[in-house]
Scaffold this active site. Structure first.
Site, PDB file in Angstrom:
ATOM      1  N   LYS A   1       0.939  -1.132   0.003  1.00 53.37           N
ATOM      2  CA  LYS A   1      -0.026   0.030   0.202  1.00 53.37           C
ATOM      3  C   LYS A   1       0.898   1.240   0.037  1.00 53.37           C
ATOM      4  O   LYS A   1       1.960   1.177   0.726  1.00 53.37           O
ATOM      5  CB  LYS A   1      -0.806   0.247   1.309  1.00 53.37           C
ATOM      6  CG  LYS A   1      -1.835  -0.918   1.686  1.00 53.37           C
ATOM      7  CD  LYS A   1      -2.420  -0.703   2.904  1.00 53.37           C
ATOM      8  CE  LYS A   1      -1.511  -0.721   4.248  1.00 53.37           C
ATOM      9  NZ  LYS A   1      -0.915  -2.121   4.653  1.00 53.37           N
TER      10      LYS A   1
ATOM     11  N   GLY B   1     -16.480   7.528   3.510  1.00 50.52           N
ATOM     12  CA  GLY B   1     -15.480   8.665   3.105  1.00 50.52           C
ATOM     13  C   GLY B   1     -16.244   9.058   1.710  1.00 50.52           C
ATOM     14  O   GLY B   1     -17.394   8.999   1.347  1.00 50.52           O
TER      15      GLY B   1
ATOM     16  N   CYS C   1      -5.020   2.341  -7.924  1.00 55.13           N
ATOM     17  CA  CYS C   1      -5.128   0.765  -8.101  1.00 55.13           C
ATOM     18  C   CYS C   1      -6.853   0.443  -8.144  1.00 55.13           C
ATOM     19  O   CYS C   1      -7.296  -0.264  -9.270  1.00 55.13           O
ATOM     20  CB  CYS C   1      -4.563  -0.083  -7.099  1.00 55.13           C
ATOM     21  SG  CYS C   1      -2.841   0.154  -7.308  1.00 55.13           S
TER      22      CYS C   1
HETATM   23  P1  NAD Z   1       4.196   3.966 -11.853  1.00 52.68           P
HETATM   24  O1  NAD Z   1       3.493   4.817 -12.926  1.00 52.68           O
HETATM   25  O2  NAD Z   1       4.237   4.836 -10.504  1.00 52.68           O
HETATM   26  O3  NAD Z   1       5.502   3.564 -12.613  1.00 52.68           O
HETATM   27  C1  NAD Z   1       5.627   2.841 -13.584  1.00 52.68           C
HETATM   28  C2  NAD Z   1       7.020   3.140 -13.934  1.00 52.68           C
HETATM   29  O4  NAD Z   1       7.313   2.139 -15.363  1.00 52.68           O
HETATM   30  C3  NAD Z   1       7.282   4.567 -14.707  1.00 52.68           C
HETATM   31  O5  NAD Z   1       8.324   5.125 -13.719  1.00 52.68           O
HETATM   32  C4  NAD Z   1       7.523   4.390 -15.989  1.00 52.68           C
HETATM   33  O6  NAD Z   1       8.291   5.586 -16.495  1.00 52.68           O
HETATM   34  C5  NAD Z   1       8.016   3.001 -16.242  1.00 52.68           C
HETATM   35  N1  NAD Z   1       7.921   2.291 -17.422  1.00 52.68           N
HETATM   36  C6  NAD Z   1       6.897   2.504 -18.469  1.00 52.68           C
HETATM   37  N2  NAD Z   1       7.239   1.802 -19.484  1.00 52.68           N
HETATM   38  C7  NAD Z   1       8.466   1.485 -19.439  1.00 52.68           C
HETATM   39  C8  NAD Z   1       9.265   0.410 -20.168  1.00 52.68           C
HETATM   40  N3  NAD Z   1       8.893   0.018 -21.333  1.00 52.68           N
HETATM   41  N4  NAD Z   1      10.521   0.187 -19.520  1.00 52.68           N
HETATM   42  C9  NAD Z   1      10.918   0.329 -18.209  1.00 52.68           C
HETATM   43  N5  NAD Z   1      10.027   1.290 -17.632  1.00 52.68           N
HETATM   44  C10 NAD Z   1       8.950   1.587 -18.151  1.00 52.68           C
HETATM   45  O7  NAD Z   1       3.187   2.760 -11.377  1.00 52.68           O
HETATM   46  P2  NAD Z   1       3.279   1.934  -9.878  1.00 52.68           P
HETATM   47  O8  NAD Z   1       2.094   2.570  -9.120  1.00 52.68           O
HETATM   48  O9  NAD Z   1       4.408   1.703  -9.544  1.00 52.68           O
HETATM   49  O10 NAD Z   1       2.521   0.581 -10.641  1.00 52.68           O
HETATM   50  C11 NAD Z   1       3.016  -0.216 -11.318  1.00 52.68           C
HETATM   51  C12 NAD Z   1       2.122  -1.550 -11.236  1.00 52.68           C
HETATM   52  O11 NAD Z   1       2.081  -2.039 -10.144  1.00 52.68           O
HETATM   53  C13 NAD Z   1       0.784  -1.450 -11.611  1.00 52.68           C
HETATM   54  O12 NAD Z   1       0.399  -2.513 -12.804  1.00 52.68           O
HETATM   55  C14 NAD Z   1       0.043  -1.278 -10.554  1.00 52.68           C
HETATM   56  O13 NAD Z   1      -1.644  -1.528 -10.899  1.00 52.68           O
HETATM   57  C15 NAD Z   1       0.467  -2.213  -9.752  1.00 52.68           C
HETATM   58  N6  NAD Z   1       0.457  -1.965  -8.408  1.00 52.68           N
HETATM   59  C16 NAD Z   1       0.497  -0.577  -7.847  1.00 52.68           C
HETATM   60  C17 NAD Z   1       0.488  -0.392  -6.578  1.00 52.68           C
HETATM   61  C18 NAD Z   1       0.520   0.988  -5.999  1.00 52.68           C
HETATM   62  O14 NAD Z   1       0.147   1.087  -4.935  1.00 52.68           O
HETATM   63  N7  NAD Z   1       0.937   1.928  -6.705  1.00 52.68           N
HETATM   64  C19 NAD Z   1       0.515  -1.445  -5.636  1.00 52.68           C
HETATM   65  C20 NAD Z   1       0.207  -2.762  -6.323  1.00 52.68           C
HETATM   66  C21 NAD Z   1       0.424  -3.167  -7.600  1.00 52.68           C
END
Ligand code: NAD
Length: 463
Positions: free
Chosen positions: A182, A284, A291
């Site tokens: 989270k 809320g 997500c």
């Molecule tokens: P984010 O947007 O913060 O990070 C994604 C990163 O990937 C960016 O920095 C982007 O520049 C990079 N990127 C894009 N294309 C690329 C490529 N071809 N090569 C290398 N880097 C590349 O996203 P996030 O919040 O970290 O989420 C990532 C995944 O994890 C999603 O599928 C999301 O659903 C999942 N997830 C997110 C969370 C959360 O709390 N944010 C929690 C669990 C799962």
């Protein structure tokens, strides 16, 4: 049979009798890990793996982000992350680069952690995931193990595996390893996970994954092993369940308001039942973030494609949409229809939840949008998210340095994010600063009884 691939398949029986599952390899050795996508998930994952002693290379296509990280500047706000990144960089266990080729060829295992935003039809946009898979296929010159940390729909692992089968000359394994951290508590969640879900269609990778996660699961083995499709669905099912709890409580809160009940009491009354549990029962202004909204949409699309009716989750989404503007309705009711125009409103909180600077799908911003359309002058404060909001709203909002600054001559206060620092403000000071003492508390963080005693008009959610 679990998979369409022609790799050696595992069955339920294998899960229970495979020797890898009964041998716990605590006493792990250093691994070389490549994390592709250095955002909220990739950066935390990479840093925590490095913290456990592994050699980690985090890759991203964004050169500005990588430059910043190499200068020790953390591009996101996540408690505890900055010192941990710095320490592991200093120890040379954590590197940041835009060069995928080197990173992949120097690693034992690769994790894809790129974004999977929603397409117009609600499905997850897999462009980045597929791009990464194709790039690995093109650049890797050795055996490779590739896991998806990104949240991806059922069958994505199969699709990636097909790509590898067609074009990759070396041995490979594709597995699923959805992430459950989270934002706001990400380090703790990663370092001490409730569970680590791994989806594998071939058990030969299990000892490696057990070894990798052993330092994080020392209290008891929290590795839950299943086939790849089940692991992919587990992530969506978890988020859909959490979103359901939120929408359920929001609807209960709306009912409380109409029938003279108090949602806080109802919450405690039901949460004490261990079958229900007390977590995640706070009403809320609707769920937001990067997500829940997209994952709820994506599971609905998966179900639609599979011709399965997920009517509960459909209703969860509809209820959430309505909930996002309930405060506007309350404000219009209080001030009178059309009377919001020109009012100065203080606004506390812009991030989608406390302890993060993430504003993706923030319910606070849905409110901002609705109020701006009604001609409201918004004076906002958020402890971390202001810079991100400025990039979108520019000077449409007045950004304040403290939560009290917003209140000066304000006709009302809206509380939109549950930051801890909003919980016990100086009510006397607030009273003096505000033009009219009216509060619309979308997170029930303020003390209604206390405020009403001081002469405030207070609207919470379900109180
Ligand atoms: P984010 O947007 O913060 O990070 C994604 C990163 O990937 C960016 O920095 C982007 O520049 C990079 N990127 C894009 N294309 C690329 C490529 N071809 N090569 C290398 N880097 C590349 O996203 P996030 O919040 O970290 O989420 C990532 C995944 O994890 C999603 O599928 C999301 O659903 C999942 N997830 C997110 C969370 C959360 O709390 N944010 C929690 C669990 C799962």
């Amino acid at each position: 049979m679990f998979s369409r691939s022609n790799e050696k398949l595992i069955s339920e029986t294998d899960i229970f009798y495979c020797p890898f599952f009964v041998t716990s390899l605590y006493g792990s050795s250093t691994m070389k890990i490549c994390i592709i996508g250095t955002g909220y998930v990739g950066l935390v994952t990479g840093t925590c793996f490095a913290e456990a002693g592994n050699d980690v290379i985090c890759v991203d296509v964004d050169p500005i982000k990588i430059d910043k990280l190499n200068q020790g500047i953390i591009p996101i706000f996540e408690l505890g992350l900055e010192p941990m990144v710095g320490f592991n960089q200093k120890e040379k266990r954590l590197q940041f680069t835009t060069h995928l080729e080197k990173a992949v060829n120097e690693s034992d295992i690769c994790f894809i952690a790129v974004g999977t935003p929603p397409n117009e039809d609600g499905s997850a946009d897999l462009t980045h995931v597929i791009d990464v898979a194709k790039n690995i296929i093109r650049l890797a010159k050795k055996e490779i193990m590739v896991g998806t940390k990104s949240t991806v729909p059922v069958g994505t692992g199969d699709m990636i595996e097909e790509l590898f089968k067609k074009e990759f000359k070396y041995p490979f394994t594709v597995f699923s390893n959805p992430e459950f951290l989270k934002e706001g508590d990400a380090i703790n969640d990663f370092m001490k996970p409730d569970r680590v879900v791994v989806g594998v269609n071939n058990p030969h990778i299990l000892p490696l994954l057990q070894e990798l996660y052993a330092p994080f699961t020392r209290q008891r083995d929290r590795l839950i092993v299943m086939n790849r499709r089940s692991a992919e669905l587990t992530k969506y099912a978890a988020n859909a369940m959490l979103a359901t709890r939120i929408s359920f409580m929001n609807e209960m809160a709306n009912l409380c308001e109409k029938v003279g009940a108090n949602i806080s009491d109802v919450r405690m009354g039901i949460g004490s039942d261990p079958r229900i549990g007390s977590a995640f029962l706070f009403p809320g202004i609707g769920y937001g973030g990067s997500c829940f909204p997209k994952d709820v949409k994506a599971i609905l699309k998966t179900a639609l494609d599979a011709r399965v009716n997920l009517s509960v989750i459909q209703a969860v989404e509809e209820a959430n949409k309505k909930q996002k503007t309930i405060l506007v309705e309350k404000m219009e009711k209080y001030f009178g229809p059309g009377k919001l125009k020109g009012l100065k409103i203080a606004f506390w909180g812009l991030a989608f939840k406390a302890k993060t600077d993430d504003i993706r799908e923030s319910s606070a911003l849905t409110l901002v949008e609705a109020l701006l359309q009604k001609g409201v002058e918004i004076h906002a404060f958020d402890p971390q998210a202001t810079d991100n909001v400025k990039k979108i709203y520019g000077d449409k909002i007045v950004y304040c340095k403290t939560n009290y600054d917003c209140l000066n001559q304000a006709s009302a206060l809206v509380v939109a994010t549950d930051w801890n620092e909003f919980r016990s403000p100086n009510y006397e000071k607030m009273k003096k600063l505000m033009k009219t003492q009216v509060i619309f508390d979308g997170r029930n963080v303020l003390n209604k009884t206390h405020l009403e005693k001081l002469g405030f008009v207070y609207y919470g959610v379900g109180l």
